[in-house]
Design an enzyme around this catalytic site. Structure first.
Site, mmCIF file in Angstrom:
data_model
loop_
_atom_site.group_PDB
_atom_site.id
_atom_site.type_symbol
_atom_site.label_atom_id
_atom_site.label_comp_id
_atom_site.label_asym_id
_atom_site.label_seq_id
_atom_site.Cartn_x
_atom_site.Cartn_y
_atom_site.Cartn_z
ATOM 1 N N GLY A 31 41.258 28.842 39.463
ATOM 2 C CA GLY A 31 42.255 29.718 40.072
ATOM 3 C C GLY A 31 43.022 30.536 39.052
ATOM 4 N N LEU A 33 43.223 33.713 39.277
ATOM 5 C CA LEU A 33 42.027 34.527 39.024
ATOM 6 C C LEU A 33 42.361 35.883 38.405
ATOM 7 C CD1 LEU A 33 40.291 33.697 42.428
ATOM 8 C CD2 LEU A 33 39.893 32.617 40.202
ATOM 9 N N HIS A 34 41.467 36.318 37.529
ATOM 10 C CA HIS A 34 41.626 37.618 36.873
ATOM 11 C C HIS A 34 40.276 38.341 36.884
ATOM 12 C CE1 HIS A 34 39.691 35.537 33.577
ATOM 13 N NE2 HIS A 34 40.671 34.639 33.540
ATOM 14 N N HIS A 37 37.028 36.381 36.267
ATOM 15 C CA HIS A 37 36.510 35.703 37.457
ATOM 16 C C HIS A 37 35.885 36.719 38.421
ATOM 17 C CE1 HIS A 37 39.969 32.990 36.231
ATOM 18 N NE2 HIS A 37 38.981 32.114 36.285
HETATM 19 P P1 AMP Z 1 38.350 28.878 34.752
HETATM 20 O O1 AMP Z 1 39.093 29.267 35.986
HETATM 21 O O2 AMP Z 1 39.061 29.218 33.488
HETATM 22 O O3 AMP Z 1 37.821 27.479 34.803
HETATM 23 O O4 AMP Z 1 37.068 29.816 34.726
HETATM 24 C C1 AMP Z 1 36.170 29.857 35.801
HETATM 25 C C2 AMP Z 1 34.946 30.631 35.400
HETATM 26 O O5 AMP Z 1 35.308 31.955 35.013
HETATM 27 C C3 AMP Z 1 34.229 30.008 34.177
HETATM 28 O O6 AMP Z 1 32.826 30.088 34.383
HETATM 29 C C4 AMP Z 1 34.677 30.888 33.048
HETATM 30 O O7 AMP Z 1 33.760 30.940 31.970
HETATM 31 C C5 AMP Z 1 34.771 32.228 33.735
HETATM 32 N N1 AMP Z 1 35.671 33.113 32.982
HETATM 33 C C6 AMP Z 1 36.965 32.888 32.648
HETATM 34 N N2 AMP Z 1 37.440 33.905 31.899
HETATM 35 C C7 AMP Z 1 36.417 34.774 31.742
HETATM 36 C C8 AMP Z 1 36.277 36.021 31.051
HETATM 37 N N3 AMP Z 1 37.278 36.569 30.380
HETATM 38 N N4 AMP Z 1 35.084 36.648 31.120
HETATM 39 C C9 AMP Z 1 34.045 36.090 31.800
HETATM 40 N N5 AMP Z 1 34.118 34.929 32.459
HETATM 41 C C10 AMP Z 1 35.280 34.272 32.432
#
Ligand code: AMP
Length: 282
Positions: A31, A33-34, A37
């Site tokens: 979550g 989210l940016h 995501h």
């Molecule tokens: P998280 O919410 O941080 O667990 O991330 C969820 C998914 O989004 C994971 O597969 C991350 O590798 C991916 N993700 C997070 N930040 C980025 C980013 N800047 N660029 C690409 N994928 C991302």
């Protein structure tokens, strides 16, 4: 778009989709989210009929002194972003829904999970593998989408799927960055204005390393010395690790050949940030 909180609701929805012959993609997330995501969701939407996003801050993957309690959460914002991306279902379970009374089963990734981030976060990948395994069993996706931003996590999930003969494809998606280069991360929100500027040292050092390798540098020690020196020029930065490893096994290499991952974790104040690049030799 539906937002559901129980395993039962997800299974019922996926069953209906299956009956209609739809393919299903999963984007696991914690979550807040940016655009990083969102790019995973876009890729998922382009390849799948239906896309499920899980939003779950997984307590199992945080160590006792880590930021589980303070990890940023904003479900309304997450719902709006998923809606914009055309997501079909958000799964937002409570901790008790995922880890009920007497919960006792864990998935452990041995060597791969002990390198890089595993050294300073010894239980992290056990938590990641366990929750991702559960999500795969709940959603039964044909494909799941992960970011290259968490390169070790992506390598570990691919290994787990192969080792355990899991019936889905893992799709890796490129790192999405802020305009100035900083890799997008939910944790960037912890940074003060001064730290935000200092945090640029990560991407600058990644670009420096990438240029060196592109220009022919093949000696890991020379590369790492230059990268570390660059990070140390930033007073607010403290290196956790900078390493060059085999992109699949996560074992250190001395020469840059085949597919290598150059990865780093750096503290900016109290915030631990990660970044990396992959280089494929021809
Ligand atoms: P998280 O919410 O941080 O667990 O991330 C969820 C998914 O989004 C994971 O597969 C991350 O590798 C991916 N993700 C997070 N930040 C980025 C980013 N800047 N660029 C690409 N994928 C991302």
């Amino acid at each position: 778009m539906k937002v559901v909180t129980t395993v039962k609701e997800v299974k019922e929805q996926v069953k209906l989709w299956r009956e209609q012959g739809f393919s299903v993609g999963l984007v696991p997330s914690m979550g807040y989210l940016h655009e990083g995501h969102a790019s995973l969701m876009k890729t998922a939407k382009s390849q799948m009929d239906k896309v499920v996003v899980s939003v779950f801050v997984n307590p199992l993957q945080f160590g006792p002194n880590e930021d589980y309690d303070s990890y940023p959460r904003d479900l309304d914002h997450d719902i709006a972003l998923c809606e914009e991306q055309g997501v079909d279902l958000i799964f937002h379970p409570a901790v008790e829904e995922m880890y009920g009374k007497n919960y006792n089963t864990y998935v452990v990734m041995e060597t791969l999970g002990e390198e890089l981030c595993g050294k300073s976060r010894p239980i992290h990948f056990r938590g990641v593998c366990t929750v991702v395994n559960k999500l795969f069993n709940i959603v039964t996706p044909d494909k799941a989408f992960f970011g290259q931003k968490d390169a070790q996590q992506l390598a570990i999930i691919k290994r787990m799927v192969k080792d355990l003969n899991m019936n889905l494809e893992i799709v890796g998606c490129p790192i999405i960055r802020e305009e100035d280069g900083l890799a997008k991360s939910s944790r960037n929100t912890y940074l003060s204005a001064e730290e935000r500027k200092a945090a640029l040292i990560l991407s600058k050092t990644i670009f420096l390393g990438q240029d060196m390798v592109k220009n022919g540098e093949r000696d890991v020690k020379t590369l790492l010395d230059a990268m570390k020196k660059n990070i140390e020029s930033e007073p607010l930065a403290k290196i956790d690790y900078v390493e060059v490893v085999d992109g699949e096994t996560m074992q250190k290499v001395e020469k840059i050949e085949n597919s290598v991952l150059t990865a780093m974790a750096v503290y900016i104040g109290n915030t631990r940030l990660i970044d990396n690049f992959i280089y494929e030799c021809e």
